[in-house]
Design a protein around this motif. Structure first.
Motif, PDB file in Angstrom:
ATOM      1  N   GLY A  48      65.665  -1.927 -10.041  1.00 56.33           N
ATOM      2  CA  GLY A  48      65.390  -3.200 -10.714  1.00 56.33           C
ATOM      3  C   GLY A  48      64.280  -4.012 -10.085  1.00 56.33           C
ATOM      4  N   VAL A  49      64.266  -4.147  -8.765  1.00 51.44           N
ATOM      5  CA  VAL A  49      63.256  -4.972  -8.107  1.00 51.44           C
ATOM      6  C   VAL A  49      61.871  -4.370  -8.288  1.00 51.44           C
ATOM      7  CG1 VAL A  49      62.432  -5.829  -5.885  1.00 51.44           C
ATOM      8  CG2 VAL A  49      64.850  -6.004  -6.447  1.00 51.44           C
ATOM      9  N   ALA A  50      61.742  -3.072  -8.107  1.00 53.27           N
ATOM     10  CA  ALA A  50      60.434  -2.425  -8.263  1.00 53.27           C
ATOM     11  C   ALA A  50      59.920  -2.589  -9.682  1.00 53.27           C
ATOM     12  CB  ALA A  50      60.536  -0.945  -7.892  1.00 53.27           C
ATOM     13  N   ARG A  51      60.803  -2.449 -10.667  1.00 52.64           N
ATOM     14  CA  ARG A  51      60.379  -2.625 -12.055  1.00 52.64           C
ATOM     15  C   ARG A  51      59.965  -4.077 -12.334  1.00 52.64           C
ATOM     16  NH1 ARG A  51      64.632   0.969 -15.769  1.00 52.64           N
ATOM     17  NH2 ARG A  51      64.008   3.035 -14.917  1.00 52.64           N
ATOM     18  N   SER A  52      60.691  -5.003 -11.753  1.00 55.35           N
ATOM     19  CA  SER A  52      60.360  -6.411 -12.003  1.00 55.35           C
ATOM     20  C   SER A  52      58.986  -6.769 -11.445  1.00 55.35           C
ATOM     21  CB  SER A  52      61.437  -7.328 -11.401  1.00 55.35           C
ATOM     22  OG  SER A  52      61.381  -7.338  -9.982  1.00 55.35           O
ATOM     23  N   GLN A  53      58.576  -6.114 -10.366  1.00 54.52           N
ATOM     24  CA  GLN A  53      57.261  -6.397  -9.792  1.00 54.52           C
ATOM     25  C   GLN A  53      56.146  -5.965 -10.738  1.00 54.52           C
ATOM     26  OE1 GLN A  53      57.746  -4.280  -6.110  1.00 54.52           O
ATOM     27  NE2 GLN A  53      58.641  -6.046  -5.035  1.00 54.52           N
ATOM     28  N   VAL A  54      56.318  -4.817 -11.368  1.00 54.78           N
ATOM     29  CA  VAL A  54      55.334  -4.376 -12.369  1.00 54.78           C
ATOM     30  C   VAL A  54      55.377  -5.290 -13.583  1.00 54.78           C
ATOM     31  CG1 VAL A  54      54.637  -2.474 -13.883  1.00 54.78           C
ATOM     32  CG2 VAL A  54      55.513  -1.985 -11.582  1.00 54.78           C
ATOM     33  N   LEU A  55      56.573  -5.632 -14.019  1.00 62.80           N
ATOM     34  CA  LEU A  55      56.724  -6.498 -15.189  1.00 62.80           C
ATOM     35  C   LEU A  55      56.057  -7.850 -14.965  1.00 62.80           C
ATOM     36  CD1 LEU A  55      57.921  -7.131 -17.969  1.00 62.80           C
ATOM     37  CD2 LEU A  55      60.088  -7.708 -16.828  1.00 62.80           C
ATOM     38  N   TRP A  56      56.165  -8.403 -13.759  1.00 64.02           N
ATOM     39  CA  TRP A  56      55.566  -9.710 -13.459  1.00 64.02           C
ATOM     40  C   TRP A  56      54.039  -9.655 -13.573  1.00 64.02           C
ATOM     41  CZ3 TRP A  56      56.142 -14.494 -13.898  1.00 64.02           C
ATOM     42  CH2 TRP A  56      55.526 -15.451 -13.080  1.00 64.02           C
ATOM     43  N   LYS A  57      53.441  -8.601 -13.033  1.00 64.51           N
ATOM     44  CA  LYS A  57      51.988  -8.457 -13.142  1.00 64.51           C
ATOM     45  C   LYS A  57      51.576  -8.254 -14.601  1.00 64.51           C
ATOM     46  CE  LYS A  57      51.561  -6.402  -8.530  1.00 64.51           C
ATOM     47  NZ  LYS A  57      51.199  -5.167  -7.780  1.00 64.51           N
ATOM     48  N   TRP A  58      52.347  -7.465 -15.312  1.00 61.27           N
ATOM     49  CA  TRP A  58      52.057  -7.212 -16.726  1.00 61.27           C
ATOM     50  C   TRP A  58      52.171  -8.496 -17.536  1.00 61.27           C
ATOM     51  CZ3 TRP A  58      55.759  -3.844 -20.230  1.00 61.27           C
ATOM     52  CH2 TRP A  58      55.184  -3.682 -21.485  1.00 61.27           C
ATOM     53  N   ALA A  59      53.225  -9.256 -17.310  1.00 62.28           N
ATOM     54  CA  ALA A  59      53.451 -10.483 -18.077  1.00 62.28           C
ATOM     55  C   ALA A  59      52.317 -11.482 -17.867  1.00 62.28           C
ATOM     56  CB  ALA A  59      54.786 -11.106 -17.677  1.00 62.28           C
ATOM     57  N   ASN A  60      51.864 -11.648 -16.640  1.00 62.04           N
ATOM     58  CA  ASN A  60      50.775 -12.594 -16.377  1.00 62.04           C
ATOM     59  C   ASN A  60      49.468 -12.141 -17.017  1.00 62.04           C
ATOM     60  OD1 ASN A  60      51.772 -14.873 -14.761  1.00 62.04           O
ATOM     61  ND2 ASN A  60      52.349 -13.298 -13.283  1.00 62.04           N
ATOM     62  N   ALA A  61      49.185 -10.852 -16.960  1.00 62.86           N
ATOM     63  CA  ALA A  61      47.972 -10.358 -17.609  1.00 62.86           C
ATOM     64  C   ALA A  61      48.056 -10.536 -19.118  1.00 62.86           C
ATOM     65  CB  ALA A  61      47.770  -8.878 -17.257  1.00 62.86           C
ATOM     66  N   HIS A  62      49.214 -10.278 -19.687  1.00 57.37           N
ATOM     67  CA  HIS A  62      49.436 -10.452 -21.120  1.00 57.37           C
ATOM     68  C   HIS A  62      49.240 -11.915 -21.523  1.00 57.37           C
ATOM     69  CE1 HIS A  62      51.240  -9.392 -25.024  1.00 57.37           C
ATOM     70  NE2 HIS A  62      51.932 -10.516 -24.934  1.00 57.37           N
TER      71      HIS A  62
END
Length: 852
Positions: A48-62
């Motif tokens: 979960g934590v590793a996935r959330s780190q990618v999701l956070w970068k993706w969300a900000n770029a989006h």
């Protein structure tokens, strides 16, 4: 959360095409892997934590590319990255967010769009009809899908109902496809559009028959009047972006997709009161403006034709304002040649509408001046309402602030919103006229360090340290210090989700917030001082309605009027005001612009002085109402109090009495403070005639009231609330007999929490009778003190003067045996319940702050 509204420079659309190149090659690879991983295996405690780190970068770029994010996604990532990944509910919500972003990334036209037939403005609390229409995109809706008709958690709008077309707030749904059949149901939602701290049921229209696809529409009508309903009642707080959120479920599963908000303007009502604003200090002959603001019942800027006003100063006619001049009128370029304190009063010709301004002190001596500001407020970029433009304009034009920060919660903020806040801060800053300071609120739970507002000296390339990547306080301190020059960063913790007062970064965290709309928390400042931290005091509002500096008290947790920060600065510029706050040249008030011009041994507040046996505090206090008490606190305890209002003996035919109510708030353990203490019941006078009754401290017109008397003219109902405050009634009594008594019949009640406590549940307060004999008032007063667990509830009756003092020249010398590092501060309380706290002085000892 991003509000979609016309006043934003960047208007976003649900149909915005998101191109593949908005991600770097490295991030694109990680995002594609994330999509596949979630499809193969649900998120869990291991990944979960590793996935959330990618999701956070993706969300900000989006977001930076103009895309729409799930409303609660930043907060969800904060929970997961804050070591809560083991909670199954968070994993489920994270996977739902990833699936939604996958759709928006790959099929930008799949999720439809929302439109509305009206944007207002609507009168506050009025009944209206509003229609929102969903236009289907490429993705159809299958049976079991539907629409969640949500509400903002801080709106006092009407409650939705679907059962009675004749009653208020009747909500209906219809589709252009007549084969579609919807059924009203409920569905739980947590967050700013549902249960704020836990899931709460919301209205969910579920599709029971049919299938809806591109070209179809669905219209939801708020306040359908076809069956006789008066309509839908909107909230009572003015706002340029009042949200009525709708979420759509298309696949009949648990996934809810965010639809960009359609927002509505709530204006003001008719004039019921008036308020004046002037600068607190000017030089003889210096030109300044006087602002006259007409207000409705809810403190909104009034609308419609405003009455004529007669303005006087110190009892002499000064100016006339014709009717219809405007809800905010400026008397420009006025001046006084003679030094002194000037007070303006405003009244309509019939005397029905009256108000006054804060005092202006005309001083011949040069040097620092008092400037007023707001350091803690929110708009719709987080869980509040309104746009950044409305927020800054209100602080500048309505509250007439000198400086202002929009300190949005990082818990709900993405990089696009931070970039926009920096742009807006720079846009509204105008040194010499109105100062805007960049900042945000680092938002974590108490056990991780509590809430802290972070400010920057300028807006140039400033990067926030968000709780998503710095989930504990020590990380916030370290990263801010590593990434900035510490002289350019200011941190201010607050009390209702309390900052960790056992910790302090001495070079950045130099002020603490001890009062806001959440209540009065002087204990919070004392705890920092007790732990040896060298901090000053400040107050703010924590307003969430884009009303900074002059906030509207609300039902629920934000029930007080917001406080203000007073800063002694050399000039009204961003650099000067920021430096003054860093140097503790500041003090706190509960909202009234009380002037504290005090020095200890010749040094202004916030300073550490050399060790001396003699400690003398002198200076002037300029109140906005009769001054009640002045208290000097040394090392956390009062050592001197001057009572300016109590009348020890009384033999006049008509006498004034004050009944005051107070509840302590300090937690007994490391916890959130005690919640609101309701005072409900009746005041009964016997053996005397009750001529008049008023409550100078009453400010929350939605939750508090006093009177009027009913069938018995000597009995008055009351509804008041305290959370560290002093609330009061002032009674005028005549024909007083020796056996005269005042009884308080207090109903049973339960404390109302604001921020939830970790260890203590709200106490049940028993019904009780408090009785005072007027003949037995020792020294003019009598108290009833009750313990509620570790807290105290105090009711006091006292005889008070008619001619209270508005100005006091303080002279106090501490003659007790000194010690190295003693600290002092001064507290001033007025008859209207308003308080000002100086920042402390230290005498002797050693500072933790060295030159950096």
């Amino acid at each position: 959360m991003r509000l979609i509204c016309l006043s934003l420079i960047l208007v976003l659309s649900a149909d915005t095409a998101v191109s593949a190149d908005y991600l770097s090659a490295e991030l694109r690879s990680a995002v594609e892997q994330l999509k596949q991983d979630v499809a193969d295996q649900p998120s869990n405690r291991e990944n979960g934590v590793a996935r959330s780190q990618v999701l956070w970068k993706w969300a900000n770029a989006h977001a930076l590319n103009g895309g729409t994010l799930p409303v609660e996604l930043p907060a969800l990532i904060a929970r997961v990255m804050g070591r809560n990944a083991t909670e199954p509910g968070n994993m489920l919500l994270m996977d739902q967010s990833i699936r939604e972003l996958k759709i928006r990334d790959e099929r930008p036209n799949a999720i439809g769009k929302l439109t509305t037939d009206s944007t207002g403005p609507f009168a506050p609390g009025s009944f209206v009809t509003i229609r929102q229409t969903y236009h289907f995109g490429d993705m159809p809706m299958v049976e079991g899908g539907g629409f969640l008709v949500a509400k903002h958690f801080m709106s006092n709008q009407g409650l939705y109902q679907t059962s009675n077309p004749e009653q208020d707030n009747y909500i209906t749904i219809r589709s252009s496809n007549h084969a579609a059949k919807f059924e009203p149901n409920t569905r739980a939602l947590q967050g700013m559009h549902g249960g704020f701290r836990r899931g709460a049921p919301g209205l969910f229209f579920v599709l029971r028959e049919g299938r809806l696809r591109k070209g179809d529409t669905v219209t939801i009508t708020y306040g359908d009047r076809s069956g006789g309903s008066k309509g839908f009642r909107v909230q009572t707080y003015s706002n340029d972006a009042f949200p009525l959120p709708i979420y759509v479920n298309l696949r009949g599963n648990r996934d809810l997709y965010t639809l960009p908000l359609q927002t509505y303007r709530i204006g003001g009502g008719s004039t019921v009161s008036v308020r004046g604003f002037v600068p607190s200090m000017v030089a003889p002959g210096e030109k300044f403006d006087i602002s006259i603001r007409s207000e409705d019942f809810y403190y909104n800027r009034a609308s419609g034709i405003t009455p004529a006003y007669q303005v006087s100063v110190n009892g002499r006619p000064f100016a006339s304002i014709p009717a219809g001049k405007g809800s905010v009128t400026l008397l420009k370029n006025r001046s006084f040649d003679e030094p002194g304190i000037y007070r303006f009063k405003i009244r309509s010709p019939d005397g029905q509408i009256k108000g006054e301004s804060n005092p202006v002190w005309v001083r011949a001596d040069a040097g620092p001046r008092v400037y007023w500001g707001e350091t803690h407020g929110h708009c719709g970029f987080a869980e509040g309402q309104g746009t950044p433009d409305a927020y800054f304009k209100f602080g500048r034009d309505d509250a007439r602030l000198d400086f202002l920060t929009l300190s949005e919660h990082d818990l709900w903020m993405d990089d696009f919103e931070w970039k926009t806040l920096l742009q807006k801060t720079e846009q509204y800053n105008e040194d010499g006229k109105f100062v805007a300071i960049a900042g945000y609120e680092w938002t974590v739970k108490t056990r991780f360090g509590g809430h802290h507002n972070v400010f920057f000296r300028d807006t140039t390339d400033r990067k926030r340290v968000p709780n998503q990547t710095a989930p504990v306080l020590s990380q916030l301190y370290r990263r801010l210090a590593n990434e900035n020059d510490m002289k350019d960063v200011l941190i201010i913790p607050h009390a209702h989700q309390p900052g960790e007062y056992r910790m302090n970064e001495a070079h950045m965290e130099t002020l603490v917030e001890i009062m806001s709309m959440h209540g009065y928390f002087e204990w919070f400042g004392r705890m920092y001082l007790k732990h040896g931290h060298e901090v000053g005091f400040i107050a703010a509002s924590d307003d969430h309605l884009s009303h900074p500096g002059y906030s509207t008290p609300l039902p629920g947790g934000l029930a007080a009027r917001g406080g203000l920060a007073a800063v002694w600065a050399e000039e009204k510029t961003r650099d000067s005001i920021f430096s003054a706050m860093k140097n503790l040249s500041a003090y706190a008030t509960t909202g009234d612009r009380i002037i504290l011009d005090l020095k200890l041994n010749g040094s202004p507040m916030g300073r550490r002085l050399p060790q001396k046996v003699k400690r003398r505090i002198v200076g002037k206090i300029v109140g906005t109402a009769p001054i009640d008490q002045i208290t000097v606190i040394k090392n956390g305890s009062p050592i001197w109090t001057k009572d300016l209002l109590t009348e020890v003996s009384g033999d006049a035919d008509v006498q004034r009495y004050e009944i005051s109510f107070h509840s302590s708030t300090e937690p007994g353990v490391r916890d959130s403070p005690r919640g609101w203490r309701p005072w409900r019941g009746n005041v009964l006078v016997s053996g005397a005639k009750l001529k008049t009754v008023e409550s100078p401290s009453l400010e929350n017109r939605l939750s508090e009231s006093v009177g009027p008397p009913g069938d018995n003219p000597n009995e008055v109902p009351l509804r008041l609330m305290t959370r560290g405050a002093h609330k009061n009634l002032v009674l005028e009594l005549a024909e007083i007999r020796p056996d005269a008594k005042i009884q308080l019949q207090l109903n049973g009640a339960t404390e109302r929490p604001s921020t939830p406590a970790m260890y203590r549940t709200p106490a049940r307060l028993e019904r009780r009778l408090v009785e005072f004999s007027l003949a037995k008032l020792a020294d003019g007063r009598q108290r009833d003190v009750r313990r509620v667990e570790q807290f105290t509830d105090t009711v006091q009756l006292r005889r008070i003067r008619y001619d209270g003092e508005l100005v006091y020249d303080l002279e106090f010398t501490d003659t007790k045996l000194p010690r190295q590092g003693d600290y002092y501060y001064v507290r001033v309380r007025q008859l209207n319940g308003e308080i000002a706290w100086s920042s402390p002085w230290w005498v002797g000892g050693f500072s933790k702050r060295t030159e950096k």
